[in-house]
Design a protein around this motif. Structure first.
Motif, PDB file in Angstrom:
ATOM      1  N   ARG A   1       8.583 -16.037   6.783  1.00 39.39           N
ATOM      2  CA  ARG A   1       9.849 -15.931   7.531  1.00 39.39           C
ATOM      3  C   ARG A   1       9.711 -15.101   8.803  1.00 39.39           C
ATOM      4  N   LYS A   2       8.532 -14.505   9.002  1.00 41.48           N
ATOM      5  CA  LYS A   2       8.205 -13.784  10.242  1.00 41.48           C
ATOM      6  C   LYS A   2       9.198 -12.663  10.563  1.00 41.48           C
ATOM      7  N   VAL A   3       9.590 -11.904   9.534  1.00 46.48           N
ATOM      8  CA  VAL A   3      10.511 -10.792   9.773  1.00 46.48           C
ATOM      9  C   VAL A   3       9.789  -9.635  10.445  1.00 46.48           C
ATOM     10  N   ASP A   4      10.555  -8.799  11.090  1.00 44.24           N
ATOM     11  CA  ASP A   4      10.056  -7.566  11.685  1.00 44.24           C
ATOM     12  C   ASP A   4       9.565  -6.666  10.550  1.00 44.24           C
ATOM     13  N   CYS A   5       8.350  -6.168  10.661  1.00 43.51           N
ATOM     14  CA  CYS A   5       7.759  -5.331   9.605  1.00 43.51           C
ATOM     15  C   CYS A   5       8.249  -3.891   9.630  1.00 43.51           C
ATOM     16  N   GLU A   6       8.890  -3.491  10.734  1.00 37.29           N
ATOM     17  CA  GLU A   6       9.298  -2.093  10.854  1.00 37.29           C
ATOM     18  C   GLU A   6      10.770  -1.924  11.253  1.00 37.29           C
ATOM     19  N   PRO A   7      11.677  -2.667  10.614  1.00 36.66           N
ATOM     20  CA  PRO A   7      13.084  -2.451  10.953  1.00 36.66           C
ATOM     21  C   PRO A   7      13.531  -1.076  10.460  1.00 36.66           C
ATOM     22  N   ARG A   8      14.521  -0.524  11.107  1.00 32.50           N
ATOM     23  CA  ARG A   8      15.076   0.773  10.714  1.00 32.50           C
ATOM     24  C   ARG A   8      16.471   0.564  10.141  1.00 32.50           C
ATOM     25  N   ASP A   9      16.773   1.267   9.056  1.00 32.57           N
ATOM     26  CA  ASP A   9      18.138   1.235   8.528  1.00 32.57           C
ATOM     27  C   ASP A   9      18.941   2.352   9.208  1.00 32.57           C
ATOM     28  N   GLU A  10      20.148   2.595   8.746  1.00 31.48           N
ATOM     29  CA  GLU A  10      20.981   3.589   9.416  1.00 31.48           C
ATOM     30  C   GLU A  10      20.433   5.009   9.286  1.00 31.48           C
ATOM     31  N   HIS A  11      19.517   5.220   8.353  1.00 31.74           N
ATOM     32  CA  HIS A  11      18.887   6.530   8.166  1.00 31.74           C
ATOM     33  C   HIS A  11      17.519   6.580   8.841  1.00 31.74           C
ATOM     34  N   PHE A  12      17.242   5.566   9.667  1.00 32.47           N
ATOM     35  CA  PHE A  12      15.977   5.427  10.402  1.00 32.47           C
ATOM     36  C   PHE A  12      14.779   5.240   9.473  1.00 32.47           C
ATOM     37  N   ARG A  13      15.019   4.749   8.259  1.00 32.07           N
ATOM     38  CA  ARG A  13      13.929   4.481   7.323  1.00 32.07           C
ATOM     39  C   ARG A  13      13.420   3.060   7.519  1.00 32.07           C
ATOM     40  N   THR A  14      12.109   2.936   7.393  1.00 29.63           N
ATOM     41  CA  THR A  14      11.464   1.626   7.449  1.00 29.63           C
ATOM     42  C   THR A  14      11.215   1.158   6.012  1.00 29.63           C
ATOM     43  N   PRO A  15      10.847  -0.097   5.825  1.00 25.52           N
ATOM     44  CA  PRO A  15      10.452  -0.534   4.478  1.00 25.52           C
ATOM     45  C   PRO A  15       9.305   0.314   3.915  1.00 25.52           C
ATOM     46  N   LEU A  16       8.410   0.791   4.772  1.00 29.34           N
ATOM     47  CA  LEU A  16       7.328   1.658   4.296  1.00 29.34           C
ATOM     48  C   LEU A  16       7.864   2.965   3.733  1.00 29.34           C
ATOM     49  N   HIS A  17       8.873   3.553   4.358  1.00 34.85           N
ATOM     50  CA  HIS A  17       9.508   4.750   3.803  1.00 34.85           C
ATOM     51  C   HIS A  17       9.979   4.486   2.368  1.00 34.85           C
ATOM     52  N   LEU A  18      10.655   3.351   2.187  1.00 31.49           N
ATOM     53  CA  LEU A  18      11.242   3.044   0.878  1.00 31.49           C
ATOM     54  C   LEU A  18      10.176   2.748  -0.174  1.00 31.49           C
ATOM     55  N   ALA A  19       9.139   2.017   0.213  1.00 29.43           N
ATOM     56  CA  ALA A  19       8.049   1.728  -0.726  1.00 29.43           C
ATOM     57  C   ALA A  19       7.350   3.018  -1.148  1.00 29.43           C
ATOM     58  N   ALA A  20       7.104   3.909  -0.186  1.00 30.19           N
ATOM     59  CA  ALA A  20       6.434   5.179  -0.497  1.00 30.19           C
ATOM     60  C   ALA A  20       7.310   6.050  -1.388  1.00 30.19           C
ATOM     61  N   TYR A  21       8.592   6.172  -1.041  1.00 25.53           N
ATOM     62  CA  TYR A  21       9.513   6.999  -1.822  1.00 25.53           C
ATOM     63  C   TYR A  21       9.647   6.486  -3.259  1.00 25.53           C
ATOM     64  N   SER A  22       9.682   5.174  -3.411  1.00 26.81           N
ATOM     65  CA  SER A  22       9.849   4.570  -4.738  1.00 26.81           C
ATOM     66  C   SER A  22       8.533   4.447  -5.497  1.00 26.81           C
ATOM     67  N   LYS A  23       7.449   4.929  -4.899  1.00 27.28           N
ATOM     68  CA  LYS A  23       6.112   4.952  -5.511  1.00 27.28           C
ATOM     69  C   LYS A  23       5.536   3.552  -5.715  1.00 27.28           C
ATOM     70  N   TYR A  24       5.911   2.604  -4.861  1.00 25.48           N
ATOM     71  CA  TYR A  24       5.324   1.269  -4.898  1.00 25.48           C
ATOM     72  C   TYR A  24       4.171   1.224  -3.901  1.00 25.48           C
ATOM     73  N   HIS A  25       3.074   1.857  -4.315  1.00 26.56           N
ATOM     74  CA  HIS A  25       1.931   2.029  -3.435  1.00 26.56           C
ATOM     75  C   HIS A  25       1.263   0.704  -3.084  1.00 26.56           C
ATOM     76  N   HIS A  26       1.352  -0.297  -3.974  1.00 28.01           N
ATOM     77  CA  HIS A  26       0.782  -1.604  -3.649  1.00 28.01           C
ATOM     78  C   HIS A  26       1.514  -2.231  -2.467  1.00 28.01           C
ATOM     79  N   VAL A  27       2.813  -2.016  -2.377  1.00 31.54           N
ATOM     80  CA  VAL A  27       3.595  -2.526  -1.247  1.00 31.54           C
ATOM     81  C   VAL A  27       3.273  -1.720   0.009  1.00 31.54           C
TER      82      VAL A  27
END
Length: 144
Positions: free
Chosen positions: A68-94
């Motif tokens: 779907r060619k989505v942007d890999c680094e979108p920011r939410d209202e808290h300026f978090r990227t998907p990488l922030h969320l994966a790291a915080y949730s301990k989904y290291h494979h993601v």
């Protein structure tokens, strides 16, 4: 049912599917309403990629990025990227896939001044940097 309530319910169903899987359900829902996966869909300005990364759904993350060619680094209202969320949730494979295949910035700051690396070590039981890359990284480094 008014259209706005239908859209809210549909968005909720799509977000749950992105968070829990399976990929076929996400594909079905996206196709049914011709959804733009780059568009934020909740009050926090989260995209489908945010939700899939937060839920540890690597297959869905990969489909969103590669197909779907989505942007890999979108920011939410808290300026978090998907990488922030994966790291915080301990989904290291993601996190590892986003950093390795998408070459996302591992040091963006969120609104609290935290990077994905810092979020990945709270509580500090092990360092995310040692898991997602072969050499240890400075968890206090950041990019403004």
């Amino acid at each position: 049912m008014p259209l706005s309530k239908f859209k809210m319910l549909f968005s909720l169903m799509l977000f749950i599917a992105c968070w829990t899987g399976p990929l076929d359900r996400v594909k079905e829902l996206v196709a049914k309403e011709n959804i733009d996966p780059n568009m934020p869909g909740d009050q926090f300005q989260s995209t489908l990629l945010h939700i899939a990364a937060d839920g540890g759904q690597l297959e869905i993350v990969q489909w969103l990025v590669l197909e779907r060619k989505v942007d890999c680094e979108p920011r939410d209202e808290h300026f978090r990227t998907p990488l922030h969320l994966a790291a915080y949730s301990k989904y290291h494979h993601v996190a590892k896939w986003l950093m390795g295949e998408c070459h996302v910035d591992p040091y963006p700051l969120d609104e609290d001044g935290l990077t994905p690396y810092r979020l990945g070590v709270n509580p500090p039981t092990f360092t995310t940097s040692e898991i997602v890359i072969s050499e240890p990284a400075n968890i206090d480094r950041h990019n403004a």
